[in-house]
Design an enzyme around this catalytic site. Sequence first.
Site, PDB file in Angstrom:
ATOM      1  N   GLU A  96      22.639  32.343  41.459  1.00  0.00           N
ATOM      2  CA  GLU A  96      24.054  32.099  41.803  1.00  0.00           C
ATOM      3  C   GLU A  96      24.418  32.803  43.096  1.00  0.00           C
ATOM      4  OE1 GLU A  96      25.000  30.998  37.469  1.00  0.00           O
ATOM      5  OE2 GLU A  96      26.061  30.657  39.321  1.00  0.00           O
TER       6      GLU A  96
ATOM      7  N   ASN B  86      43.951  40.037  35.808  1.00  0.00           N
ATOM      8  CA  ASN B  86      42.627  40.345  35.253  1.00  0.00           C
ATOM      9  C   ASN B  86      42.855  40.746  33.804  1.00  0.00           C
ATOM     10  OD1 ASN B  86      41.278  40.055  37.715  1.00  0.00           O
ATOM     11  ND2 ASN B  86      41.795  42.145  38.305  1.00  0.00           N
TER      12      ASN B  86
ATOM     13  N   HIS C 214      49.838  42.750  32.156  1.00  0.00           N
ATOM     14  CA  HIS C 214      50.343  42.849  33.527  1.00  0.00           C
ATOM     15  C   HIS C 214      49.514  41.969  34.441  1.00  0.00           C
ATOM     16  CE1 HIS C 214      46.792  45.406  33.792  1.00  0.00           C
ATOM     17  NE2 HIS C 214      46.835  45.196  35.090  1.00  0.00           N
TER      18      HIS C 214
HETATM   19  O1  LIG Z   1      49.762  55.240  37.771  1.00  0.00           O
HETATM   20  C1  LIG Z   1      49.254  54.170  38.067  1.00  0.00           C
HETATM   21  C2  LIG Z   1      48.183  53.584  37.237  1.00  0.00           C
HETATM   22  C3  LIG Z   1      47.622  52.276  37.660  1.00  0.00           C
HETATM   23  N1  LIG Z   1      48.177  51.704  38.832  1.00  0.00           N
HETATM   24  C4  LIG Z   1      47.634  50.427  39.283  1.00  0.00           C
HETATM   25  O2  LIG Z   1      47.693  49.478  38.252  1.00  0.00           O
HETATM   26  C5  LIG Z   1      46.692  48.525  38.475  1.00  0.00           C
HETATM   27  C6  LIG Z   1      46.097  48.132  37.128  1.00  0.00           C
HETATM   28  O3  LIG Z   1      45.647  46.837  37.278  1.00  0.00           O
HETATM   29  P1  LIG Z   1      44.183  46.385  36.814  1.00  0.00           P
HETATM   30  O4  LIG Z   1      43.995  46.867  35.393  1.00  0.00           O
HETATM   31  O5  LIG Z   1      44.264  44.880  36.955  1.00  0.00           O
HETATM   32  O6  LIG Z   1      43.199  47.020  37.772  1.00  0.00           O
HETATM   33  C7  LIG Z   1      45.619  49.127  39.377  1.00  0.00           C
HETATM   34  O7  LIG Z   1      45.505  48.367  40.571  1.00  0.00           O
HETATM   35  C8  LIG Z   1      46.139  50.529  39.640  1.00  0.00           C
HETATM   36  O8  LIG Z   1      45.996  50.928  40.990  1.00  0.00           O
HETATM   37  C9  LIG Z   1      49.180  52.295  39.562  1.00  0.00           C
HETATM   38  O9  LIG Z   1      49.600  51.758  40.564  1.00  0.00           O
HETATM   39  N2  LIG Z   1      49.698  53.495  39.154  1.00  0.00           N
END
Ligand SMILES: O=C1CCN([C@@H]2O[C@H](COP(=O)(O)O)[C@@H](O)[C@H]2O)C(=O)N1
Length: 373
Positions: A334, A168, A181
């Site tokens: 949609e 995303n 990421h």
């Molecule tokens: O300390 C953290 C921050 C974010 N995350 C994880 O990183 C992911 C960030 O991805 P997105 O920005 O695509 O949502 C999100 O799913 C969030 O749960 C961790 O696992 N640990």
Amino acid sequence: MGDVVKVNSFTMTEEEVKFDPKDHQHVRFNPMKGDWVLVSPHRMKRPWGGQVEPSNDEDPPEYDPNNPLCPGNIRANGHLTENYEHTYTFTNDFPALLEDVPDPPKSDDELFQMGPARGTCRVMCFHPKSNVTIALMDVEDVLKVIKQWIVEMNDLGKRWKWVQIFENRGALMGCSNAHPHCQIWTSSYLPNEARVKDQNLKDYYTRHMSPMLFDYMKKEVERRERLVLETQHWIVVVPYWAVWPFETMVLPRRQFIRMQDMTEDEQKSLAAVMKVLCTKYDNLFKCSFPYSMGWHGAPTGPELKDYRHWTFHGMYYPPLLRSATVKKHMVGYELLAQAQRDLTPEQAAEKLRVLPMVHYKHPEMSITEEELT
Ligand SMILES: O=C1CCN([C@@H]2O[C@H](COP(=O)(O)O)[C@@H](O)[C@H]2O)C(=O)N1
């Protein structure tokens, strides 16, 4: 019955020759999903008085001491993000799927069905710097991302039936963290998109004794109406049935069923294709282009079946419609009726195809035609 004439790649009777897919509404069939999208090209002329999304295009800092995805920082639950130099993968601290949970009860009421759901969720950082994207990374670093994806697919594919890699990109896509990421979610079952696609690909193969997407790739190369990029190993098209305005599909020129089947040359070529596609996307509206993207290949897991009907492929679903601040909304018609688009896939492909490979903001990070092999 009037004379038969050829319009685009269709032959039509004189009565039909008044129809022009560039000007007249029609529906298009998506053979992977088994549903239709409404195409209304005449609507592109309408004025826009709707919502305008803020164009937040300032570069994030290279390192943010408070960003848990940055090297050396502490994540939620006290876990350490190691000092990584290329990619870095960790189990999501807030996973949507856990590996071991009790099964829900079986129900004999067809209106109230539950099923078991197990899996795991990983986050995979592409690069230690927060101010790069696929378009702005060295192509060698994009190749490292692809090679790590293959490591993850081989590792997770041993146990899980479906391994969904998805990125995303951008706040507009609900991305909660600007650091480059992706996420990788696995499941013990085929999620909806995979289950429906598997059935349609299988039905096509039964009828034609050939993989649908391999046949589709060959026809798109021949018709040349929706090509965005092509190399010795890959093509990028705006698919004939595209829903999102600038949706694209990445297809291999060789038939194979999973990401982990790629040759070294196919991997190198894919890295260049991803970098150039994302550069064109950024150049389209001169912004860091938001999208959700992911890969589909044959299901995995311990009980391997015959999946020759699958072809590995990638999908980019970008929300922007006509500027850096105007997005398409999948609402109303949609949600209640069917997907609808104004710009035709052919017009969208043409806009992307003619865009330069030199990045509008960071030309020094671009690659040349010669490197796009
Ligand atoms: O300390 C953290 C921050 C974010 N995350 C994880 O990183 C992911 C960030 O991805 P997105 O920005 O695509 O949502 C999100 O799913 C969030 O749960 C961790 O696992 N640990």
